[in-house]
Design a protein around this motif. Structure first.
Motif, PDB file in Angstrom:
ATOM      1  N   SER A  34      -6.924  27.191 -21.324  1.00  0.00           N
ATOM      2  CA  SER A  34      -6.825  25.218 -20.650  1.00  0.00           C
ATOM      3  C   SER A  34      -6.615  24.326 -22.177  1.00  0.00           C
ATOM      4  CB  SER A  34      -7.837  24.293 -20.082  1.00  0.00           C
ATOM      5  OG  SER A  34      -9.255  24.798 -20.565  1.00  0.00           O
ATOM      6  N   GLY A  35      -6.138  23.317 -22.403  1.00  0.00           N
ATOM      7  CA  GLY A  35      -6.677  22.340 -24.052  1.00  0.00           C
ATOM      8  C   GLY A  35      -7.977  22.757 -24.411  1.00  0.00           C
ATOM      9  N   ALA A  36      -8.802  22.262 -23.364  1.00  0.00           N
ATOM     10  CA  ALA A  36     -10.487  21.525 -23.589  1.00  0.00           C
ATOM     11  C   ALA A  36     -10.970  23.589 -24.363  1.00  0.00           C
ATOM     12  CB  ALA A  36     -11.207  21.320 -22.107  1.00  0.00           C
ATOM     13  N   PHE A  53      -9.925  12.313 -27.497  1.00  0.00           N
ATOM     14  CA  PHE A  53     -10.031  12.301 -26.290  1.00  0.00           C
ATOM     15  C   PHE A  53      -9.966  14.050 -26.529  1.00  0.00           C
ATOM     16  CE2 PHE A  53      -9.248  14.893 -22.028  1.00  0.00           C
ATOM     17  CZ  PHE A  53      -9.622  14.472 -21.003  1.00  0.00           C
ATOM     18  N   HIS A  54     -10.611  14.694 -26.689  1.00  0.00           N
ATOM     19  CA  HIS A  54     -10.363  16.425 -26.764  1.00  0.00           C
ATOM     20  C   HIS A  54     -11.017  16.986 -25.478  1.00  0.00           C
ATOM     21  CE1 HIS A  54      -9.243  15.142 -30.902  1.00  0.00           C
ATOM     22  NE2 HIS A  54     -10.064  14.675 -30.783  1.00  0.00           N
ATOM     23  N   GLY A  55     -10.737  17.122 -24.149  1.00  0.00           N
ATOM     24  CA  GLY A  55     -11.538  18.066 -23.550  1.00  0.00           C
ATOM     25  C   GLY A  55     -12.570  17.340 -23.023  1.00  0.00           C
ATOM     26  N   GLU A  57      -5.518  13.360 -32.773  1.00  0.00           N
ATOM     27  CA  GLU A  57      -4.659  13.379 -32.341  1.00  0.00           C
ATOM     28  C   GLU A  57      -3.641  12.638 -32.737  1.00  0.00           C
ATOM     29  OE1 GLU A  57      -5.775  12.309 -28.044  1.00  0.00           O
ATOM     30  OE2 GLU A  57      -7.555  12.225 -28.933  1.00  0.00           O
ATOM     31  N   GLU A  99      -4.855   9.822 -24.506  1.00  0.00           N
ATOM     32  CA  GLU A  99      -6.206   9.828 -22.940  1.00  0.00           C
ATOM     33  C   GLU A  99      -6.853   7.777 -23.373  1.00  0.00           C
ATOM     34  OE1 GLU A  99      -5.710  10.130 -20.140  1.00  0.00           O
ATOM     35  OE2 GLU A  99      -4.191  12.111 -20.475  1.00  0.00           O
ATOM     36  N   ASP A 112      -4.836  17.943 -32.975  1.00  0.00           N
ATOM     37  CA  ASP A 112      -4.806  17.968 -31.586  1.00  0.00           C
ATOM     38  C   ASP A 112      -3.617  17.939 -30.911  1.00  0.00           C
ATOM     39  OD1 ASP A 112      -5.543  18.308 -28.653  1.00  0.00           O
ATOM     40  OD2 ASP A 112      -7.027  17.758 -28.781  1.00  0.00           O
ATOM     41  N   ILE A 160      -2.081  19.163 -28.040  1.00  0.00           N
ATOM     42  CA  ILE A 160      -2.156  19.406 -26.877  1.00  0.00           C
ATOM     43  C   ILE A 160      -1.012  18.385 -25.824  1.00  0.00           C
ATOM     44  CG2 ILE A 160      -3.738  19.096 -24.638  1.00  0.00           C
ATOM     45  CD1 ILE A 160      -5.562  20.313 -26.183  1.00  0.00           C
ATOM     46  N   GLN A 161      -1.467  16.687 -25.737  1.00  0.00           N
ATOM     47  CA  GLN A 161      -0.600  15.808 -25.137  1.00  0.00           C
ATOM     48  C   GLN A 161       0.916  15.954 -26.320  1.00  0.00           C
ATOM     49  OE1 GLN A 161      -1.213  12.301 -22.824  1.00  0.00           O
ATOM     50  NE2 GLN A 161      -2.879  13.254 -23.378  1.00  0.00           N
ATOM     51  N   LYS A 194      -0.602  22.159 -22.369  1.00  0.00           N
ATOM     52  CA  LYS A 194       0.121  21.817 -21.319  1.00  0.00           C
ATOM     53  C   LYS A 194       1.444  22.042 -21.837  1.00  0.00           C
ATOM     54  CE  LYS A 194      -2.416  17.204 -21.429  1.00  0.00           C
ATOM     55  NZ  LYS A 194      -2.598  16.743 -20.015  1.00  0.00           N
TER      56      LYS A 194
HETATM   57  N1  PMP Z   1      -7.137  17.079 -25.991  1.00  0.00           N
HETATM   58  C1  PMP Z   1      -6.405  16.370 -25.528  1.00  0.00           C
HETATM   59  C2  PMP Z   1      -5.264  15.540 -26.549  1.00  0.00           C
HETATM   60  C3  PMP Z   1      -5.485  16.244 -24.123  1.00  0.00           C
HETATM   61  O1  PMP Z   1      -4.894  14.789 -24.156  1.00  0.00           O
HETATM   62  C4  PMP Z   1      -5.916  16.742 -23.599  1.00  0.00           C
HETATM   63  C5  PMP Z   1      -5.927  16.800 -21.784  1.00  0.00           C
HETATM   64  N2  PMP Z   1      -5.640  15.559 -20.794  1.00  0.00           N
HETATM   65  C6  PMP Z   1      -6.791  17.751 -23.463  1.00  0.00           C
HETATM   66  C7  PMP Z   1      -7.278  17.682 -24.730  1.00  0.00           C
HETATM   67  C8  PMP Z   1      -8.104  18.824 -22.345  1.00  0.00           C
HETATM   68  O2  PMP Z   1      -6.945  19.176 -21.953  1.00  0.00           O
HETATM   69  P1  PMP Z   1      -7.261  20.237 -20.967  1.00  0.00           P
HETATM   70  O3  PMP Z   1      -7.028  19.268 -19.821  1.00  0.00           O
HETATM   71  O4  PMP Z   1      -5.944  21.506 -20.233  1.00  0.00           O
HETATM   72  O5  PMP Z   1      -8.601  21.297 -20.509  1.00  0.00           O
END
Ligand code: PMP
Length: 516
Positions: free
Chosen positions: A119-121, A200-202, A275, A280, A308, A310-311, A337
């Motif tokens: 997962s991202g987190a 937002f990093h998780g 990011e 978020e 990061d 992720i998004q 993602k």
């Molecule tokens: N980092 C960012 C920039 C995110 O947008 C998100 C999820 N919205 C996460 C980390 C966490 O990812 P996950 O929901 O897959 O744990």
């Protein structure tokens, strides 16, 4: 044996109640492209335009036929899915492609090593752990070097080749004792992670401490190391905070026959996470000026930059990495993602080879990471992104520009309601003006509790069959992260729906808003 009855509402019953209260408790039964379907009371399928795009995890949309075919083939062929601790050539190919794409976009001369997660987190936590391992190994090397210097100085003093400075310590060992005490104090300090206000990093134990939203973070502060949040609007703050978080160890050396104590920088800051476009936090792009300040100050202090993506990554902004569009190069990249193509759960953490620590592989793993289902899907996703000279990135740019234009049109028609449209490519946000002084009680209370965005989402779903949500930490901003196959018709539908919600807010019409 007692039979176990199926108890309803055991999984997150409070959340389900909340979704019900705002009209978002719809159960979807099918998904395709940018459309989710549910069954109406008459049993007919009702299509919903999915502008939230699986919270940004569907760059090719729901159930893209090529990805579904790949997944089906894997299952039909009996592909080994869980075979941890074996050779996985797909994972190697994914890693090589990721490294190649990052190098192409950033101009880096170094390869990037990949660690997979689920997962991202989790991938953020892997990055945090790797950065801490790197820091600890640096500290160990520094401490060993200082011990060598002390031994050499002691030998020089004993041989009569070096003297203590006049007016200083009585003897060499007294100096060593004082220096050791001071160094032990510095060495015992826990690491600091720097990140940004609005980040937002998780939501896992470590990553939630790097997430700025106090509601998510503060109940758990005792569980993980501290982060410091740098204000986004002041590039000068980056250097100031790094200076405040600097520390030094004392090194006993001999200079011109005199025992001397010099300061050596101690790596207290383990990493700077950011990011390139805060998701978020309200779809807030980082400026090139801010990114330049981060890179410059982190280089000067030897701090790795963890980007990061992720998004923002996986092509969503028109480039594989949104950070490449502002000239920011990372020591680490985190992707998740869309890497799983909307079918598999997977994420990856990339580390520049010059900072990569092989030791990490022996202390970090997961039963499910890098499995035989997610890695071939990720490979297919990357091949699809890169196909035809990167046509997908071009589509993200072009469709994104078209969507942004439509959102700007809504803002132009309702400047009193819509504050701003932000973002890049297909990562866009529309922010409403604050409604906490609204004459409507529903609107006012919603705005004050930070939940108005969900009421607006409920309205959009109920009245216009459009699905979107506010960003997690900035409730006045609605998010748009559809696939690159977004059509002009879908854009028009979305804009019409947003005009309707804007007119409800302009009229403060709580009856229409709540369907009451
Ligand atoms: N980092 C960012 C920039 C995110 O947008 C998100 C999820 N919205 C996460 C980390 C966490 O990812 P996950 O929901 O897959 O744990």
């Amino acid at each position: 044996m007692n039979s176990v009855s199926a108890e309803p509402g055991i999984s997150e019953p409070y959340l389900l109640g909340f979704l019900t209260s705002v009209g978002l408790d719809v159960e979807y039964t099918r998904a395709e492209g940018n459309t989710l379907f549910f069954r109406g009371d008459d049993g007919e399928e009702v299509p919903v335009l999915d502008a939230a795009g699986g919270y940004g995890s569907l760059i090719f949309g729901h159930n893209h036929p090529e990805l579904v075919a790949r997944a089906r083939r894997l299952l039909d062929e009996g592909a080994p899915v869980n075979a941890q601790f074996s050779r996985n050539s797909c994972a190697q190919e994914v890693a090589a492609l990721l490294s190649g794409i990052v190098r192409r976009e950033t101009g880096s001369s170094e390869a990037y090593a990949a660690i997979f997660a689920n997962s991202g987190a989790e991938a953020i936590e892997a990055a945090v752990k790797h950065a801490e391992l790197d820091r600890v190994l640096q500290v160990q090397a520094l401490v060993a070097e200082l011990a060598e210097h002390t031994a050499a100085a002691r030998a020089a003093v004993e041989a009569g080749e070096a003297v203590l400075p006049a007016g200083g310590h009585e003897d060499f060992e007294a100096l060593v004792e004082e220096v050791s005490r001071a160094n032990a104090e510095v060495g015992a300090r826990p690491p600091v992670f720097l990140t940004l206000e609005g980040s937002f990093h998780g939501k896992l134990v470590g990553s939630v401490q790097l997430t700025h939203n106090a509601a998510y973070r503060t109940p758990f502060t005792a569980l993980a190391n501290r982060a410091r949040f740098v204000p986004l609007d002041r590039p000068g703050a980056v250097g100031e905070i790094i200076a405040e978080e600097s520390a030094a160890l004392r090194d006993i050396v001999v200079r011109d026959g005199v025992v001397t104590v010099v300061e050596r920088p101690f790596p207290l800051v383990a990493a700077f996470l950011l990011e390139p476009i805060q998701g978020e936090g309200g779809i807030v792009p980082l400026t090139r000026e801010f990114a330049t300040a981060v890179r410059r100050e982190c280089d000067a202090a030897g701090i790795p930059v963890v980007i990061d993506e992720i998004q923002s990554g996986m092509g969503r902004t028109g480039a594989f990495l949104a950070s490449s569009l502002i000239g920011l190069r990372g020591d680490y990249y985190v992707l998740a993602k869309s890497l799983g193509g909307g079918l598999a759960k997977t994420s990856a953490m990339l580390v520049r080879s010059g900072r990569y620590r092989n030791e990490f592989e022996l202390v970090h793993s997961s039963t499910f990471a890098k499995d035989g289902f997610s890695t071939p899907i990720a490979l297919k996703v990357l091949e699809m992104l890169e196909a035809d000279g990167g046509r997908a990135y071009g589509l993200a740019r072009e469709r994104g520009a078209r969507l942004a234009e439509a959102l700007e049109g809504v803002r132009a028609d309702f400047p009193d309601v819509v504050k701003e449209v932000r973002g890049k490519g297909l990562m866009l946000g529309l922010e409403f003006h604050d409604q906490s002084e609204s004459s409507s009680e529903v609107v006012r209370d919603g705005a004050r509790s930070g939940l108005l965005g969900y009421t607006l989402s409920g309205y959009l779903l109920r009245e216009h069959r459009v699905r979107t949500f506010p960003t997690a930490s900035a409730g006045n901003t609605l998010r748009f992260a559809p696939s690159i196959h977004l059509t002009d018709g879908e854009i028009e539908r979305l804009a019409d729906a947003l005009r309707a919600v804007a007119s409800v807010l302009r009229d403060q019409d709580e009856k229409r808003l709540t369907g009451g």
